[in-house]
Design a protein around this motif. Structure first.
Motif, PDB file in Angstrom:
ATOM      1  N   HIS A 223      29.157  54.174  58.173  1.00 34.47           N
ATOM      2  CA  HIS A 223      28.800  55.550  57.878  1.00 34.47           C
ATOM      3  C   HIS A 223      29.709  56.537  58.603  1.00 34.47           C
ATOM      4  O   HIS A 223      29.979  56.370  59.785  1.00 34.47           O
ATOM      5  CB  HIS A 223      27.351  55.818  58.282  1.00 34.47           C
ATOM      6  N   PRO A 224      30.125  57.566  57.901  1.00 36.22           N
ATOM      7  CA  PRO A 224      30.932  58.572  58.570  1.00 36.22           C
ATOM      8  C   PRO A 224      30.120  59.303  59.635  1.00 36.22           C
ATOM      9  O   PRO A 224      28.923  59.498  59.494  1.00 36.22           O
ATOM     10  CB  PRO A 224      31.324  59.524  57.438  1.00 36.22           C
TER      11      PRO A 224
ATOM     12  N   ALA B 127      26.942  62.679  56.642  1.00 31.69           N
ATOM     13  CA  ALA B 127      28.041  63.545  56.216  1.00 31.69           C
ATOM     14  C   ALA B 127      27.686  65.016  56.413  1.00 31.69           C
ATOM     15  O   ALA B 127      28.569  65.868  56.573  1.00 31.69           O
ATOM     16  CB  ALA B 127      28.377  63.283  54.755  1.00 31.69           C
TER      17      ALA B 127
ATOM     18  N   ARG C  19      24.270  57.718  54.630  1.00 32.23           N
ATOM     19  CA  ARG C  19      25.640  58.209  54.471  1.00 32.23           C
ATOM     20  C   ARG C  19      25.630  59.707  54.138  1.00 32.23           C
ATOM     21  O   ARG C  19      26.409  60.490  54.675  1.00 32.23           O
ATOM     22  CB  ARG C  19      26.310  57.426  53.330  1.00 32.23           C
ATOM     23  N   THR C  20      24.724  60.079  53.256  1.00 33.94           N
ATOM     24  CA  THR C  20      24.652  61.480  52.824  1.00 33.94           C
ATOM     25  C   THR C  20      24.238  62.383  53.978  1.00 33.94           C
ATOM     26  O   THR C  20      24.844  63.432  54.215  1.00 33.94           O
ATOM     27  CB  THR C  20      23.631  61.626  51.669  1.00 33.94           C
TER      28      THR C  20
ATOM     29  N   SER D  18      29.854  62.743  61.853  1.00 37.67           N
ATOM     30  CA  SER D  18      30.388  64.090  62.010  1.00 37.67           C
ATOM     31  C   SER D  18      30.599  64.396  63.481  1.00 37.67           C
ATOM     32  O   SER D  18      29.948  63.831  64.354  1.00 37.67           O
ATOM     33  CB  SER D  18      29.429  65.105  61.395  1.00 37.67           C
TER      34      SER D  18
END
Lengths: 292, 427
Positions: B44-45, B88, B84-85, B47
């Protein structure tokens, strides 16, 4: 009365489909004395292959049999040669149950990985068509399945009765030791016999895939029915298998329509038990066993 | 859709689907576990803003192998897509969401061990539910023992709610047995001149099928619609032609069938082949699958058939358009190929986000107390729960119209009006 006659027609047509599927099972038992628990999985595998050929290339499911049957023959021969032949003779009947069950699980696993577990069916344009005959409905595909079943069984009968290979098979069935003494290569006959039984699954699979929805796990229900049919008909008797399949179809359909679907399958097993009490060898087991 | 909430084996109501694969699947279990491990947090990205605060760890046991593996993986996709959403967008209250996913091999024993480990050894902050009622029941007891909120996407059977767990929240519109109520509502909303007068109720012997038909029958009978046929068929019955033949002889106006998937297909195929059609046909499951129903019965035979479900790709519920777009971008396919289990799992995450946004904190006690008041928008619609964790909303009635599966009732969730016409094979 209309309901009863329609149920009999439905039962005969369903029985024809099952006769086709069970013919390979009885052939394999007749030749090898192996209860092939993978026969249902082979039928489902053939249904998937037929479905893929139809979806990808638009080949009519009945024509896919010409492509799938050789593949199934090779697979069956390989299974016998690689997995069943090495079994020690004295333990073979018992161990073959485990081996063929393992083959069934393997086929199911591969199919699940490739196709997932969603249900599918083969849907050519004519799949749901039926003829109306004197007010009764006769499904085209099921009728074709019956005819294919008869044709397959006829071809098997010719093969077994009129060819050198057939004589070798029958000799092996009747007396393996004597057959070997007379020069029959029983190992090769066994492999080819198993392959032939597997090849019949090609036709059965194409028909099954059109008549019913299937997924990789469908073989469990199938194998229990096929074994029941083969036992009722008399282990190893092709003719007995056909009659038993038709009996299963008619009894189940009549009970399902007139009494309750809950008792539909059970009723067939009642018939099976009743017949076995009177004739432990099945309907044609004592007379025809060994003669195929 | 409720067949996917099945605590027995799925599809033909627990015959053999996918089933008994354990021997084969066992060989793949290690790989599945490895994949599950790989597929959680690192992918997962993150932030920049979320790095400063500790991550929000959510433990989930899923059936990545075994009988429920297809649905388990669908749930995993939904959970992962939500994580993931939300990551982000900066995470939940600035905390990056990390999913700790473990495989329960579809086993009700393993699922208990998994949640026990997730809570006591891995010390996850929150837990989400597994797939199926069969696994949800024992798993929710573990969550209850440790005071964890239990948001669960796929345990809608009566056994789940009879536990009377205050910490449990079923993230679908209503218990599975009420799936057909929306069809009964629709029939009873018709003017008497259009209402059927006789009905037949064939149903699969399955806890997620026959109770649905029984519930509809009791309501329609009470309203004066006469029952002319009522039978339960076993899961092993592959050929339903005799059932349809017997039903046709009674000439019902309406057929309400409690079905799963394969038997729904078999019923329609038998009707087509016997050239008999009722005026109205409702199938509780099977017909609500936009991809597989036309594939199995023929695309030309679907129009007019009613079904119901909890989520559909064209739904106008909160965040659904973005969900469908994100899902197809991440996993490919079209909206029609999304398993509703993914939407159900995603909705669990939506609820955590909403509670956190409203309360400014996210912990189990806050989740439990906050979710028990008010109504919460999700992909599944606006949800609120009773004391037993059953949501108080309604399923959506859908109908095949012009080859598409469209929501038609109730009016506030309908995209078009229901069509009262002949079924395609009725001639």
């Amino acid at each position: 009365m209309h309901e009863t006659i329609q149920a009999v027609i439905l039962g005969l047509l369903t029985g024809g489909v099952y006769a086709l599927m069970a013919s390979g099972q009885t052939l394999i038992f007749g030749v090898l004395k192996v209860v092939n628990l993978a026969q249902g999985a082979l039928v489902i595998l053939a249904a998937y292959l037929s479905s893929s050929l139809f979806d990808a290339f638009g080949i009519d499911p009945f024509l896919t049999v010409l492509l799938v049957a050789p593949a199934m023959f090779l697979l069956g021969t390989a299974v016998q040669w690689c997995l069943l032949r090495p079994l020690h003779r004295s333990d073979a009947p018992q161990l073959s149950l485990l081996v063929t069950f393992a083959v069934a699980l393997g086929i199911e696993g591969v199919l699940t990985l490739v196709y997932k577990s969603d249900y599918r069916s083969i849907q050519p344009g004519y799949v749901n068509r039926s003829w109306t005959v004197a007010g009764y409905q006769v499904g085209e595909v099921r009728l074709a399945a019956c005819l294919l079943s008869l044709a397959t069984l006829g071809a098997l009968a010719l093969l077994l009765g009129r060819t050198r290979f057939g004589r070798a098979v029958r000799a092996t069935v009747q007396n393996p030791t004597a057959a070997r003494l007379l020069g029959v290569e029983s190992g090769r006959v066994a492999a080819l016999g198993f392959g032939l039984g597997a090849a019949t699954a090609a036709a059965a699979g194409a028909v099954y895939g059109m008549v019913y929805s299937f997924n990789p796990g469908s073989h469990y229900d199938l194998i229990s029915r096929l074994l029941s049919i083969v036992v009722l008909g008399g282990l190893g008797s092709l003719g007995g298998t056909v009659i038993a399949a038709l009996a299963m179809g008619v009894v189940s359909a009549l009970v399902g329509a007139l009494v309750s679907p809950v008792w539909s399958d059970f009723s067939f097993f009642v018939v099976l038990l009743a017949v076995l009490l009177v004739r432990p060898g099945g309907l044609f087991g004592a007379r025809l066993r060994g003669a195929l | 859709m409720s067949n996917r909430s099945n605590g027995t084996r799925g599809g033909r109501g627990g015959t053999a689907d996918g089933g008994r694969l354990r021997a084969v699947a066992a060989a793949l279990a290690a790989a599945g576990l490895a994949l599950a491990g790989c597929s959680s947090s690192p992918a997962h990205p993150v932030s920049a803003s979320s790095d400063a605060r500790p991550p929000l760890t959510i433990g989930i046991s899923l059936s990545l192998t075994g009988d429920f593996s297809d649905s388990g993986k669908s749930a995993q996709r939904g959970y992962q897509l939500w994580a993931r959403t939300v990551n982000a967008a900066g995470g939940v209250l600035g905390r990056k969401v990390v999913l700790d996913v473990v495989d329960d091999t579809s086993s009700p024993t393993q699922v208990v061990t998994n949640y026990q480990n997730l809570i006591t050894k891995n010390h996850v902050d929150l837990v989400f539910g597994p797939f199926s009622s069969l696994l949800t029941v024992p798993a929710s007891q573990v969550a209850k023992r440790y005071g964890y909120a239990f948001l669960e996407p796929a345990g809608g059977g009566p056994a789940v709610f009879s536990q009377h767990l205050h910490n449990l929240f079923f993230v679908q519109p209503a218990p599975v047995v009420q799936q057909g109520d929306v069809f009964a509502d629709y029939i009873l909303s018709l003017p008497s001149s259009q209402r059927p007068t006789t009905a037949a109720y064939p149903a699969l012997d399955d806890p997620f099928a026959s109770p649905i038909a029984a519930e509809v029958r009791s309501r329609l009978q009470a309203a004066g619609i006469r029952t002319v046929y009522q039978q339960i068929y076993p899961a092993e019955a592959t050929d339903l032609s005799p059932v349809v033949s017997a039903m046709a002889a009674k000439k019902p106006d309406l057929v309400v069938a409690g079905t799963q998937s394969a038997d729904a297909y078999a019923l329609v195929k038998a009707m087509v082949q016997l050239k008999w059609a009722p005026k109205l046909l409702y199938l509780s499951n099977g017909a609500n699958d936009p991809l597989n129903f036309p594939k199995n019965v023929g695309a030309g035979e679907v129009d007019g058939v009613f079904s119901s479900g909890d989520w559909f790709p064209t739904a106008t519920t909160s965040g659904n358009t973005a969900f469908v777009a994100a899902y197809t971008a991440a996993y490919g396919g079209t909206g029609a190929s999304i398993d509703s289990t993914s939407a159900e799992a995603y909705s669990c995450g939506q609820l955590v986000q909403e509670v956190a946004a409203k309360m400014g904190k996210v912990d189990n006690a806050t989740l439990i107390s906050t979710l028990h008041s008010g109504s919460w928008p999700t992909l599944e619609g606006n949800l609120s729960w009773n004391d037993d964790g059953a949501a108080n909303a309604s399923y959506v009635l859908v109908q095949w119209i012009g080859g598409k599966l469209l929501p038609v009732f109730p009016a506030d969730r309908a995209q078009t009006a229901p069509v009262l016409g002949k079924l395609p094979w009725s001639g």
